[in-house]
Design a protein around this motif. Structure first.
Motif, PDB file in Angstrom:
ATOM      1  N   ARG A  98     -13.168 -33.257 -43.032  1.00  0.00           N
ATOM      2  CA  ARG A  98     -12.539 -31.852 -44.358  1.00  0.00           C
ATOM      3  C   ARG A  98     -12.682 -32.153 -45.448  1.00  0.00           C
ATOM      4  NH1 ARG A  98      -9.008 -29.012 -41.073  1.00  0.00           N
ATOM      5  NH2 ARG A  98      -8.052 -28.336 -42.915  1.00  0.00           N
ATOM      6  N   GLN A  99     -13.211 -31.845 -46.757  1.00  0.00           N
ATOM      7  CA  GLN A  99     -13.008 -32.085 -47.719  1.00  0.00           C
ATOM      8  C   GLN A  99     -11.285 -31.740 -48.880  1.00  0.00           C
ATOM      9  OE1 GLN A  99     -13.846 -34.666 -49.234  1.00  0.00           O
ATOM     10  NE2 GLN A  99     -15.705 -35.399 -48.646  1.00  0.00           N
ATOM     11  N   SER A 100     -10.796 -30.816 -47.599  1.00  0.00           N
ATOM     12  CA  SER A 100      -9.762 -30.180 -48.241  1.00  0.00           C
ATOM     13  C   SER A 100      -9.031 -29.282 -47.616  1.00  0.00           C
ATOM     14  CB  SER A 100     -10.300 -29.282 -49.674  1.00  0.00           C
ATOM     15  OG  SER A 100      -8.708 -28.100 -49.930  1.00  0.00           O
ATOM     16  N   LEU A 101      -7.568 -29.381 -47.556  1.00  0.00           N
ATOM     17  CA  LEU A 101      -7.041 -28.320 -46.197  1.00  0.00           C
ATOM     18  C   LEU A 101      -6.886 -27.048 -46.153  1.00  0.00           C
ATOM     19  CD1 LEU A 101      -3.469 -30.745 -46.459  1.00  0.00           C
ATOM     20  CD2 LEU A 101      -4.895 -30.505 -44.316  1.00  0.00           C
ATOM     21  N   TYR A 102      -7.849 -26.851 -47.632  1.00  0.00           N
ATOM     22  CA  TYR A 102      -7.853 -25.483 -47.653  1.00  0.00           C
ATOM     23  C   TYR A 102      -8.663 -25.376 -47.278  1.00  0.00           C
ATOM     24  CZ  TYR A 102      -3.271 -26.732 -50.394  1.00  0.00           C
ATOM     25  OH  TYR A 102      -1.736 -26.992 -50.817  1.00  0.00           O
ATOM     26  N   THR A 103      -9.418 -25.812 -46.940  1.00  0.00           N
ATOM     27  CA  THR A 103     -11.388 -25.110 -46.308  1.00  0.00           C
ATOM     28  C   THR A 103     -11.388 -25.351 -44.939  1.00  0.00           C
ATOM     29  OG1 THR A 103     -13.506 -25.188 -46.218  1.00  0.00           O
ATOM     30  CG2 THR A 103     -12.848 -27.709 -46.782  1.00  0.00           C
ATOM     31  N   LEU A 104     -11.661 -24.221 -44.257  1.00  0.00           N
ATOM     32  CA  LEU A 104     -12.602 -24.439 -43.161  1.00  0.00           C
ATOM     33  C   LEU A 104     -13.915 -25.609 -42.982  1.00  0.00           C
ATOM     34  CD1 LEU A 104     -11.494 -21.119 -41.864  1.00  0.00           C
ATOM     35  CD2 LEU A 104      -9.964 -23.275 -41.511  1.00  0.00           C
ATOM     36  N   GLN A 105     -14.516 -25.584 -43.589  1.00  0.00           N
ATOM     37  CA  GLN A 105     -15.877 -26.020 -43.357  1.00  0.00           C
ATOM     38  C   GLN A 105     -15.966 -27.889 -43.218  1.00  0.00           C
ATOM     39  OE1 GLN A 105     -18.666 -24.996 -44.037  1.00  0.00           O
ATOM     40  NE2 GLN A 105     -19.377 -26.448 -42.696  1.00  0.00           N
ATOM     41  N   THR A 106     -16.430 -27.650 -42.290  1.00  0.00           N
ATOM     42  CA  THR A 106     -16.007 -29.492 -41.804  1.00  0.00           C
ATOM     43  C   THR A 106     -17.229 -30.056 -42.190  1.00  0.00           C
ATOM     44  OG1 THR A 106     -17.606 -28.229 -39.594  1.00  0.00           O
ATOM     45  CG2 THR A 106     -14.962 -29.225 -39.415  1.00  0.00           C
ATOM     46  N   ILE A 107     -17.028 -31.155 -42.551  1.00  0.00           N
ATOM     47  CA  ILE A 107     -18.254 -32.337 -43.082  1.00  0.00           C
ATOM     48  C   ILE A 107     -19.192 -32.983 -42.389  1.00  0.00           C
ATOM     49  CG2 ILE A 107     -17.519 -31.641 -44.924  1.00  0.00           C
ATOM     50  CD1 ILE A 107     -16.641 -34.643 -45.604  1.00  0.00           C
ATOM     51  N   LEU A 108     -18.396 -33.419 -41.040  1.00  0.00           N
ATOM     52  CA  LEU A 108     -19.457 -34.277 -40.173  1.00  0.00           C
ATOM     53  C   LEU A 108     -20.515 -33.931 -38.706  1.00  0.00           C
ATOM     54  CD1 LEU A 108     -17.001 -37.263 -40.060  1.00  0.00           C
ATOM     55  CD2 LEU A 108     -18.359 -36.543 -41.775  1.00  0.00           C
ATOM     56  N   ASP A 109     -21.582 -34.598 -38.491  1.00  0.00           N
ATOM     57  CA  ASP A 109     -21.721 -34.235 -37.336  1.00  0.00           C
ATOM     58  C   ASP A 109     -20.665 -33.802 -36.295  1.00  0.00           C
ATOM     59  OD1 ASP A 109     -25.072 -35.794 -38.131  1.00  0.00           O
ATOM     60  OD2 ASP A 109     -24.490 -33.211 -38.419  1.00  0.00           O
ATOM     61  N   TRP A 110     -20.586 -32.667 -34.868  1.00  0.00           N
ATOM     62  CA  TRP A 110     -19.922 -33.450 -34.364  1.00  0.00           C
ATOM     63  C   TRP A 110     -20.120 -34.236 -33.770  1.00  0.00           C
ATOM     64  CZ3 TRP A 110     -15.194 -30.367 -34.861  1.00  0.00           C
ATOM     65  CH2 TRP A 110     -15.054 -29.657 -35.652  1.00  0.00           C
ATOM     66  N   GLY A 111     -19.453 -35.101 -32.780  1.00  0.00           N
ATOM     67  CA  GLY A 111     -19.840 -35.823 -31.380  1.00  0.00           C
ATOM     68  C   GLY A 111     -19.480 -34.913 -30.427  1.00  0.00           C
ATOM     69  N   GLN A 112     -19.691 -35.911 -29.131  1.00  0.00           N
ATOM     70  CA  GLN A 112     -19.466 -35.473 -27.903  1.00  0.00           C
ATOM     71  C   GLN A 112     -18.400 -35.000 -27.425  1.00  0.00           C
ATOM     72  OE1 GLN A 112     -19.332 -38.868 -28.747  1.00  0.00           O
ATOM     73  NE2 GLN A 112     -17.506 -39.080 -26.871  1.00  0.00           N
ATOM     74  N   GLY A 113     -17.237 -35.380 -27.742  1.00  0.00           N
ATOM     75  CA  GLY A 113     -16.242 -34.518 -27.484  1.00  0.00           C
ATOM     76  C   GLY A 113     -15.363 -35.389 -26.881  1.00  0.00           C
ATOM     77  N   THR A 114     -14.625 -35.425 -25.968  1.00  0.00           N
ATOM     78  CA  THR A 114     -13.901 -35.383 -24.581  1.00  0.00           C
ATOM     79  C   THR A 114     -13.489 -34.659 -24.418  1.00  0.00           C
ATOM     80  OG1 THR A 114     -12.612 -37.698 -24.269  1.00  0.00           O
ATOM     81  CG2 THR A 114     -11.219 -36.373 -26.298  1.00  0.00           C
ATOM     82  N   GLN A 115     -13.192 -34.879 -22.511  1.00  0.00           N
ATOM     83  CA  GLN A 115     -12.868 -33.516 -22.302  1.00  0.00           C
ATOM     84  C   GLN A 115     -10.881 -33.709 -21.678  1.00  0.00           C
ATOM     85  OE1 GLN A 115     -14.448 -30.514 -20.769  1.00  0.00           O
ATOM     86  NE2 GLN A 115     -12.271 -30.247 -19.781  1.00  0.00           N
ATOM     87  N   VAL A 116     -10.056 -32.903 -21.970  1.00  0.00           N
ATOM     88  CA  VAL A 116      -9.267 -32.638 -21.603  1.00  0.00           C
ATOM     89  C   VAL A 116      -8.417 -31.849 -20.564  1.00  0.00           C
ATOM     90  CG1 VAL A 116      -6.537 -32.942 -22.588  1.00  0.00           C
ATOM     91  CG2 VAL A 116      -8.511 -33.787 -23.778  1.00  0.00           C
ATOM     92  N   THR A 117      -8.141 -32.452 -18.895  1.00  0.00           N
ATOM     93  CA  THR A 117      -7.965 -31.513 -18.350  1.00  0.00           C
ATOM     94  C   THR A 117      -6.300 -31.392 -17.647  1.00  0.00           C
ATOM     95  OG1 THR A 117     -10.410 -31.950 -17.547  1.00  0.00           O
ATOM     96  CG2 THR A 117      -8.802 -30.263 -15.986  1.00  0.00           C
TER      97      THR A 117
END
Length: 120
Positions: A98-117
């Motif tokens: 994000r470009q600021s702590l005061y915004t919720l808008q993310t700026i990158l494409d989401w990756g595939q993530g990693t699963q935590v169980t």
């Protein structure tokens, strides 16, 4: 456009620890805030931890005192150290910027993530 790849997830018992890594394909120094997000099954994605280039951090109340976010701009890496894991920490973890702590808008494409169980 910077792309991210998350890794380090797995199956862990309650009380255990994991360290997640986020590798960026380009320079993250210009991305003021890097953060970790998680999405549990059937729930919306939520912010877990954020870290600005100035060293300011934000943590979800549910992880305060247990999770620590860090970033290495020289290596274009972001980390999430997770201690004393609980079953409710289970989910897919993603990183984004994000470009600021005061915004919720993310700026990158989401990756595939990693699963935590977290389960006994």
């Amino acid at each position: 456009q910077v792309q991210v790849v998350e890794s380090g997830g797995g199956l862990v018992q309650p009380g255990g620890s994991l360290r997640l890594s986020c590798a960026a394909s380009g320079n993250i120094f210009s991305i003021f805030v890097m953060g970790w997000y998680r999405q549990a099954a059937g729930k919306q994605r939520e912010s877990v931890a954020s870290l600005s280039n100035g060293g300011n951090t934000e943590y979800a109340d549910s992880v305060k005192g247990r999770f620590t976010i860090s970033r290495d701009n020289a290596k274009n890496m972001v980390y999430l150290q997770m201690n004393n894991l609980k079953p409710e920490d289970t989910g897919v973890y993603y990183c984004n910027g994000r470009q600021s702590l005061y915004t919720l808008q993310t700026i990158l494409d989401w990756g595939q993530g990693t699963q935590v169980t977290v389960s006994s």
